[in-house]
Design a protein around this motif. Structure first.
Motif, PDB file in Angstrom:
ATOM      1  N   TRP A   1     -44.305 -18.016  12.706  1.00  0.00           N
ATOM      2  CA  TRP A   1     -44.547 -16.908  13.633  1.00  0.00           C
ATOM      3  C   TRP A   1     -44.821 -17.421  15.041  1.00  0.00           C
ATOM      4  CZ3 TRP A   1     -49.027 -16.157  16.426  1.00  0.00           C
ATOM      5  CH2 TRP A   1     -50.167 -16.857  15.994  1.00  0.00           C
ATOM      6  N   GLN A   2     -45.484 -18.596  15.130  1.00  0.00           N
ATOM      7  CA  GLN A   2     -45.777 -19.141  16.451  1.00  0.00           C
ATOM      8  C   GLN A   2     -44.487 -19.579  17.131  1.00  0.00           C
ATOM      9  OE1 GLN A   2     -48.176 -22.340  15.114  1.00  0.00           O
ATOM     10  NE2 GLN A   2     -50.079 -21.169  15.118  1.00  0.00           N
TER      11      GLN A   2
ATOM     12  N   LYS B   1     -42.526 -26.521  20.979  1.00  0.00           N
ATOM     13  CA  LYS B   1     -42.272 -27.841  20.415  1.00  0.00           C
ATOM     14  C   LYS B   1     -43.431 -28.350  19.573  1.00  0.00           C
ATOM     15  CE  LYS B   1     -41.578 -30.629  23.591  1.00  0.00           C
ATOM     16  NZ  LYS B   1     -41.242 -31.204  24.889  1.00  0.00           N
ATOM     17  N   VAL B   2     -44.661 -27.987  19.934  1.00  0.00           N
ATOM     18  CA  VAL B   2     -45.802 -28.606  19.254  1.00  0.00           C
ATOM     19  C   VAL B   2     -46.427 -27.730  18.185  1.00  0.00           C
ATOM     20  CG1 VAL B   2     -46.384 -30.173  21.124  1.00  0.00           C
ATOM     21  CG2 VAL B   2     -47.381 -27.895  21.101  1.00  0.00           C
ATOM     22  N   VAL B   3     -46.057 -26.454  18.105  1.00  0.00           N
ATOM     23  CA  VAL B   3     -46.634 -25.647  17.031  1.00  0.00           C
ATOM     24  C   VAL B   3     -45.725 -25.722  15.814  1.00  0.00           C
ATOM     25  CG1 VAL B   3     -47.872 -24.077  18.538  1.00  0.00           C
ATOM     26  CG2 VAL B   3     -45.528 -23.536  17.861  1.00  0.00           C
TER      27      VAL B   3
ATOM     28  N   PHE C   1     -43.195 -18.013  20.732  1.00  0.00           N
ATOM     29  CA  PHE C   1     -42.922 -18.809  21.930  1.00  0.00           C
ATOM     30  C   PHE C   1     -41.425 -18.898  22.183  1.00  0.00           C
ATOM     31  CE2 PHE C   1     -47.195 -20.797  20.908  1.00  0.00           C
ATOM     32  CZ  PHE C   1     -47.831 -20.123  21.915  1.00  0.00           C
TER      33      PHE C   1
ATOM     34  N   VAL D   1     -52.973 -23.345  21.705  1.00  0.00           N
ATOM     35  CA  VAL D   1     -52.070 -24.421  21.278  1.00  0.00           C
ATOM     36  C   VAL D   1     -52.809 -25.757  21.252  1.00  0.00           C
ATOM     37  CG1 VAL D   1     -50.066 -25.773  21.985  1.00  0.00           C
ATOM     38  CG2 VAL D   1     -49.942 -23.289  21.949  1.00  0.00           C
TER      39      VAL D   1
ATOM     40  N   GLU E   1     -46.136 -23.356  12.762  1.00  0.00           N
ATOM     41  CA  GLU E   1     -45.926 -22.187  11.919  1.00  0.00           C
ATOM     42  C   GLU E   1     -44.813 -21.301  12.453  1.00  0.00           C
ATOM     43  OE1 GLU E   1     -49.748 -20.275  11.115  1.00  0.00           O
ATOM     44  OE2 GLU E   1     -50.473 -22.342  10.999  1.00  0.00           O
TER      45      GLU E   1
ATOM     46  N   ALA F   1     -46.448 -30.024  31.360  1.00  0.00           N
ATOM     47  CA  ALA F   1     -45.488 -28.932  31.489  1.00  0.00           C
ATOM     48  C   ALA F   1     -46.159 -27.702  32.092  1.00  0.00           C
ATOM     49  CB  ALA F   1     -44.889 -28.594  30.123  1.00  0.00           C
TER      50      ALA F   1
ATOM     51  N   LYS G   1     -49.101 -36.777  23.386  1.00  0.00           N
ATOM     52  CA  LYS G   1     -48.656 -35.442  22.986  1.00  0.00           C
ATOM     53  C   LYS G   1     -49.345 -34.356  23.813  1.00  0.00           C
ATOM     54  CE  LYS G   1     -47.731 -33.490  18.633  1.00  0.00           C
ATOM     55  NZ  LYS G   1     -46.690 -33.644  17.689  1.00  0.00           N
TER      56      LYS G   1
ATOM     57  N   ALA H   1     -42.641 -25.751  26.018  1.00  0.00           N
ATOM     58  CA  ALA H   1     -43.538 -26.850  25.653  1.00  0.00           C
ATOM     59  C   ALA H   1     -44.392 -26.482  24.447  1.00  0.00           C
ATOM     60  CB  ALA H   1     -44.428 -27.214  26.844  1.00  0.00           C
ATOM     61  N   PHE H   2     -44.833 -25.230  24.391  1.00  0.00           N
ATOM     62  CA  PHE H   2     -45.680 -24.806  23.271  1.00  0.00           C
ATOM     63  C   PHE H   2     -44.878 -24.772  21.967  1.00  0.00           C
ATOM     64  CE2 PHE H   2     -48.398 -22.103  26.398  1.00  0.00           C
ATOM     65  CZ  PHE H   2     -49.078 -23.235  26.787  1.00  0.00           C
TER      66      PHE H   2
END
Ligand code: HDD
Ligand code: HEM
Ligand code: HEM
Lengths: 454, 341
Positions: free
Chosen positions: B113-114, B107-109, B118, A429, B111, A73, A66, B104-105
């Protein structure tokens, strides 16, 4: 009219362009190191997980994959701007010599394709392919990552040791692209860089788990998370020492001015000392620790061998000495410290088959990741700043290679603003990713399946 | 055919691949922007995320490939274009950074607002980046980038009418391609309301693309006479192909032939790119930079051609596997079992 614009553009452009290039490269290279080193780690723990069925390995594989997805990226997009900058900033270089150094970049393009394609397959195929096929689909990422580092650094090596081309009347008439790619700097530079990518990854990942262990997590999951990357980096640390020595020998032979700057050696002499620390001003090095005959011994294996100083070329052809000297010392200093850390681990393992028990060991591992990054950046500062004022050593000056368009310098500000935001977002992140799903004390099979890779 | 022509063709094929593949990824970002509030747009955004997730990074590499082939085989072209057009090119690069990392960000957060933050960056840069790509192409096509380093005007070279129009054209084409591809993806995922939604969007944006293209011909006629001569002369067959494929796509969308329309839509866009290429050939830049005068020394061309052939032997099967793997298994069905284990 154009003349005036060109002239006024030229004054500020080289400095701004160099800063922009150095800044964006220095940023990209950190991510690129993980792009080169991390796939091997992930594939290794995945393989152990399949072989042993141990949920700790299996969970590590998923969580690392992950993270790799995010790092890759960001690494890929931060590399894209570099390709643009080769022309946007250094049009003169590409106009004259694009045909000479293009080949490694062109091959690198294919390596990027393979990396990106198989990363897509590897990450998104995690629950769709059979375990064996999935594991195998990770191998091309490892190979292509190493290959792309090799090719791009061989282009840089050519800038240090230009060969493989013929110029007549100021025009490029003949090229031998293979000779250009395999110049005398290629061997030491690419080897040194690829190893440092693995060291940055190894110490970097291990330091995350060292921090967790300092906070009291001593379970199997965290021990493996520390041991696997740390072992990889520790095995490479002594090798890197030897390769660094090879690189230094190459510099002594092909780029004597750079060597003199690295050592702060103002005047050529027999029995040159090895100088550590200090600063250079008024034509000499002040406040350095000197080991008599050290430099002569290191470069020629003879205590009174002759080593050329900065005075071999007129002042206008010398690089800024203090920066290069201190950067070089930092790299070697940190490299030595990392070697000691590796030896500590090796000794403890040899004696008790276990990690050293001291908390100081964990503290040292916790800072080793940052240390490896600093050593790597310092090495690049040595190489790139030590080449000044040349962009292609002895052939083309930076000032003659830069794009003369007016206003170019504003690009630097734009890049700094975007990268500041990118840095904050990346760090944020990555921290959220580890905190939002905490690792259970004793991971079970169900915990493994709960982690979705994409 | 000379090696220089062969490499020019490879470069143009790569431009085409980038437009058809990465263009649709940009377009997906545009629809993401227009998908509405977080709740209402959730299913659209999830479809978009699943469609482009596995492939966007590979699609993006075509751009890198175009650049490296250009600077290896035609260094004066690369030097002239990138020095004069440094402003739009820098903006493209920054747009690529913002877009890729935000995607990319997101996809992994987890909440809201995040994801919103993004998502907004991703969607916004998906509009801006193709605009500047189009403007860059328009600058070259309208002959505003002279050969030589930094000889053109860094502002007016890319702010002319052809550039602005080409920028808008690029944005709508991206949206159109994405809508066409997403229609079929939605059907494969078994979501009939999304299928209808994207079908309507494909029809609407198809009409807009046609209108902008027609306006484009008028602008080119007035502002880039040489290009117009080429388009109405030796490139005319390709222009006709493009118009025909465009009209056919509308018909196929009406008939709900979602797989066939992928091909015809791609063909329409491909024909536009090649019409431009043919109209301009053998001139790369005006005045006077031709394929022959810009080409690198012989050895560079032969070795690069050889490497491209070998490289393609590795690349094409890999790419084939990637696309087949994620076209065959519908994204969301597989994921549902994945998380439900
Ligand atoms: C983890 C990173 C790392 C570590 C521990 C070291 N280096 Fe290094 N060094 C690099 C990472 C690096 C680098 C960033 O990768 C460079 C920049 C260019 C290159 O090829 O490698 C580099 C360049 C570089 C150069 C300049 C090469 C040139 O200009 O072409 C020399 C002479 C050395 N190194 C020597 C050493 C020595 C004697 C070390 C002993 C400890 C050492 N390095 C440790
Ligand atoms: C491997 C491929 C690389 C290539 C082709 C390359 C190319 C260049 C070019 C064209 C310049 C501008 C001209 C100059 O100032 O000499 C430059 C400068 C610079 N590069 Fe590299 N570089 C490479 C790797 C790196 C990496 C990985 C770093 C990481 C830190 C780096 C750090 C710098 C710095 C700091 C400068 C500015 C030099 C100065 O301020 O004097 N380079 N490089
Ligand atoms: C020593 C220096 C460098 C190394 C080791 C390196 C390595 C890498 C790696 C491994 C990647 C894959 C993505 C990732 O980061 O995970 C990458 C991406 C990229 N790098 Fe670098 N790079 C270096 C310097 C440069 C330079 C100087 C250029 C420009 C000319 C460049 C251009 C790119 C591009 C265009 C990408 C994007 C490829 C993609 O989309 O996958 N890199 N680099």
């Amino acid at each position: 009219m154009t003349g005036i614009i060109v002239a006024s553009g030229n004054l500020a452009n080289p400095v701004m362009a160099r800063s922009q290039m150095g800044f964006s490269l220095g940023w990209h290279i950190i991510l690129a190191c993980f792009g080169v080193g991390m796939p091997a780690l992930v594939v290794f723990v995945e393989w152990r997980g399949i072989r042993t069925g141990d949920p700790s390995y299996r969970l590590l594989a998923r969580r690392w994959a992950k993270v790799l997805g995010v790092l890759f990226a960001v690494g890929a997009v931060s590399g894209t701007i570099l390709s643009f900058e080769m022309g946007v900033l250094w049009s003169g270089l590409m106009d004259h010599y694009g045909a000479v150094i293009g080949l490694p970049f062109a091959i690198e393009g294919f390596a990027f394709f393979i990396e990106a394609i198989f990363l897509g397959i590897y990450l998104y195929g995690w629950d769709r392919l059979s375990p064996r096929t999935h594991l195998l689909s990770g191998i091309p990422i490892v190979v292509a990552g190493i290959a792309s580092a090799f090719f791009v650094v061989s282009a840089n090596a050519w800038m240090n040791s230009p060969t493989g081309y013929t110029v007549r009347d100021g025009r490029l008439v003949g090229v031998d692209p293979w000779a250009a790619m395999f110049n005398s700097a290629t061997g030491p530079e690419t080897t040194h860089m690829i190893i440092s990518a693995f060291m940055v990854t190894g110490f970097g990942v291990a330091s995350v788990y060292a921090v967790a262990m300092l906070r009291g997590r001593h379970d199997r999951y965290h021990r493996i998370g520390l041991l696997v990357p740390l072992t990889m980096a520790s095995v490479l640390a002594p090798i890197q020492f030897v390769v660094g020595d090879w690189a230094a020998r190459y510099v002594a032979k092909d780029q004597p001015v750079k060597l003199a700057a690295m050592e702060g050696l103002a005047h050529g002499r027999n029995g040159a000392p090895e100088s550590i620390g200090g600063y250079f001003s008024g034509g000499q090095l002040h406040d350095a620790i000197r080991l008599p005959d050290g430099l002569s011994l290191l470069t020629h294996f003879r205590p009174n061998a002759y080593v050329a100083g900065l005075d071999q070329v007129p002042p206008a052809l010398r690089p800024p000495v203090t920066v290069v000297h201190l950067a070089f010392d930092s790299m070697v200093g940190i490299g030595s410290a990392l070697l000691l850390l590796a030896a500590w681990l090796g000794y403890a393992w040899w004696r008790h088959r276990d990690l050293p028990t001291s908390r100081w060991f964990l503290r040292a591992v916790a800072v080793s990741g940052v240390g490896a990054v600093v050593a790597m950046e310092a090495g690049w500062i040595t190489t790139e700043v030590g080449r000044q004022p040349w962009i292609v050593y002895g052939v083309l000056k930076v000032a003659a290679a830069v794009n003369p368009e007016p206003g170019l310098g504003y690009g630097l500000y734009a890049v700094i603003v975007v990268y500041a935001a990118l840095t904050v977002a990346t760090v944020y992140v990555l921290r959220r990713m580890t905190q939002s799903t905490p690792v259970p004390m004793a991971p079970q099979e169900s915990d493994v399946a709960a982690v979705k890779v994409v | 055919m000379t090696y220089a022509n062969a490499l020019l063709a490879v470069m143009w094929l790569a431009v085409t691949a980038y437009a058809l593949l990465a263009g649709a990824d940009f377009g997906a970002g545009i629809w993401d922007l227009l998908a509405g509030s977080s709740k209402r747009g959730a299913s659209q955004r999830s479809l978009i995320e699943h469609s482009i997730g596995p492939v966007w990074e590979a699609n993006h590499v075509w751009l890198i490939f175009v650049l490296v082939i250009m600077w290896t085989a035609f260094p004066p072209l690369f030097a002239a274009v990138s020095s004069t057009l440094y402003i739009p090119l820098t903006l493209i690069a920054l747009g690529v950074i913002a877009r890729g990392s935000a995607f990319a960000f997101r996809k992994v957060v987890s909440e809201l607002w995040q994801r919103r933050l993004f998502g907004a960056v991703f969607a916004f840069s998906s509009v801006v980046t193709p605009f500047f790509l189009g403007a860059t192409a328009g600058a070259v096509a309208s002959g505003r980038v002279p050969p030589g380093i930094g000889r053109g005007d860094s502002m007016t070279s890319w702010t002319g009418p052809v550039s602005i129009l080409a920028g808008c054209f690029a944005v709508v084409v991206c949206g159109y391609l994405a809508a066409v591809y997403l229609t079929a993806d939605a059907r494969r995922a078994g979501d009939s309301s999304l299928t209808e939604l994207f079908r309507r969007r494909a029809l609407g944006s198809g009409v807009v693309v046609g209108a902008v293209a027609a306006a484009g011909l008028v602008v080119v006629h007035g502002n880039a006479p040489r290009l117009y001569d080429g388009l109405s002369g030796k490139a005319l067959p390709l222009v006709i192909v493009s118009v025909a494929a465009g009209l056919a796509s509308i018909g196929l969308l009406v008939l709900r032939r979602f797989t066939a329309v992928r091909v015809s839509a791609a063909l329409a866009v491909t024909a536009v790119l090649w019409a431009w290429g043919v109209a301009q050939y053998p001139h790369l830049l005006l005045p006077g930079l031709t394929v022959a005068s810009a080409a690198a020394p012989h050895a560079t061309l032969t070795v690069t051609t050889g490497c491209v052939i070998v490289g393609m032997l590795v690349l094409l099967p890999s790419l084939g596997w990637l696309f087949v793997l994620f076209q065959r298994t519908p994204g969301r069905a597989a994921d549902a079992t994945g998380s439900g284990e």
